[in-house]
Scaffold this active site. Structure first.
Site, short mmCIF file in Angstrom:
data_model
loop_
_atom_site.label_atom_id
_atom_site.label_comp_id
_atom_site.label_asym_id
_atom_site.label_seq_id
_atom_site.Cartn_x
_atom_site.Cartn_y
_atom_site.Cartn_z
N SER A 242 123.30 26.99 -4.00
CA SER A 242 123.75 25.63 -3.66
C SER A 242 122.78 24.83 -2.79
CB SER A 242 125.12 25.68 -2.99
OG SER A 242 125.06 26.34 -1.75
N LYS A 287 131.30 22.70 4.12
CA LYS A 287 129.90 22.29 4.22
C LYS A 287 129.77 20.93 4.92
CE LYS A 287 128.21 25.12 0.45
NZ LYS A 287 127.65 25.22 -0.91
#
Length: 347
Positions: A242, A287
């Site tokens: 990611s 995140k």
């Protein structure tokens, strides 16, 4: 003390004892929380996150930070009910069923190995995407990472083998090899062209049926790129794909004059294809929280994550939609100069 009172006291004690015991029983859930945030333009353990040699580089400023999700739990170290309950009431974390992170039919060590490979692939794809953006040519090969014991490839394909062809076709990437194997029926021969120790050989294998009936030979592969200069990425103990977008942007910033961030603290996430497409990721809420805590004011968000990101974005964190690497660069240019539109996640 009367018999009735003694019975109630004993019953209460047993309920309490069973409750305490139950609170420490393992449960099949995983707790996701904001993980470390690393500036791709900075250092980790006194080493640059991105080092480039053999090509001119330029000074940078601000931050282009990758964000991560930390997890607690899993088949090898299950959390207890009390830990899960604490997670359910903490708005900064998520508690998810264990099988959403660890497939029931997968060995946790195998999953960890694949995460490591995904991170390596992500770094290579990020470099390839940055070079494509700059129109710098490179080449690539498919290599063997490992084989599964007892599967057809065990002992026949070796770690480090370069796969040059598959059934006579050019094995130009992992997807081509995988799709060619899957096009066979279990038991049908598939021929791997291999470069081993400078010698070209052919390795015939007969796939077996996997858990879902799909043919497989039991080989873990990765695409290795041959770049015209060295790009080394150091992120410590971080796995998964990611961070690809942020790696690409960090590489671009170092390889081009000027400063992509304009001195701002930018964070973001998203997988990256060598062609520059940005893909969705998991754990977007954690995140964003990690990015905000690290001081970021702008968060580059994959288009497919925009919906959930808008619902959970921390106050003061501006969401910028990133469909491709090129679009992300243009958005950062617009933020820095004040000229042009900045694509936002739709509300």
């Amino acid at each position: 003390m009367s018999r009735r009172a003694l019975t109630l006291l004993l019953a209460g004690f047993l309920v309490l004892a069973f409750g305490v015991a139950g609170a420490f029983r393992p449960v099949p859930y995983v707790v996701l929380s904001p993980g470390p945030t690393e500036n791709t333009l900075g250092e980790v353990e006194k080493k640059p996150v991105i080092s480039i040699s053999g090509r001119q580089t330029y000074p940078t400023s601000g931050a282009l930070s990758l964000v991560t999700v930390a997890y607690q739990g899993g088949p090898a170290a299950q959390i207890d009910l009390l830990t899960a309950l604490r997670g359910w009431i903490d708005p900064d974390v998520a508690v998810v069923p264990q099988e959403t992170i660890f497939a029931p039919d997968r060995d946790p060590k195998e999953v960890e190995e694949e995460n490591t490979v995904e991170m390596t692939n992500s770094q290579d794809s990020a470099t390839a995407a940055a070079l494509n953006e700059l129109k710098i040519p490179y080449s690539m090969v498919v290599t063997v990472v490992s084989t599964e014991k007892g599967k057809p490839a065990d002992g026949k394909l070796l770690k480090g083998d370069e796969l040059t062809t598959i059934d006579g076709k050019d094995a130009k990437d992992v997807d081509v090899v995988s799709s060619t194997v899957k096009a066979h029926k279990p038991g049908e021969e598939v021929v791997f062209g291999v470069l081993r120790g400078g010698q070209k050989i052919e390795v015939p294998l007969r796939p077996i049926a996997g858990p879902k009936g799909q043919p497989q030979v039991g080989v873990l592969m990765q695409t290795k790129y041959k770049f015209p200069f060295d790009v080394d990425i150091n992120v410590g103990d971080v796995g998964g794909p990611s961070a690809g977008l942020m790696f690409s942007l960090g590489i671009l910033d170092k390889l081009t004059p000027g400063q992509l961030t304009g001195g701002k603290k930018i964070a973001g996430t998203g997988t990256i294809e060598p062609t520059g497409e940005v893909g969705p990721i998991g754990g977007i809420q954690q995140k964003m929280i990690g990015a905000k805590k690290a001081g970021a004011t702008v968060f580059l968000t994959p288009a497919d994550n925009c919906g959930e990101a808008v619902q959970a974005a921390p106050e003061g964190l501006r969401l910028v939609r990133a469909d491709t690497l090129h679009a992300a660069v243009q958005a950062l240019d617009a933020l820095r100069t004040g000229a042009g539109a900045v694509p936002a996640c739709p509300s």
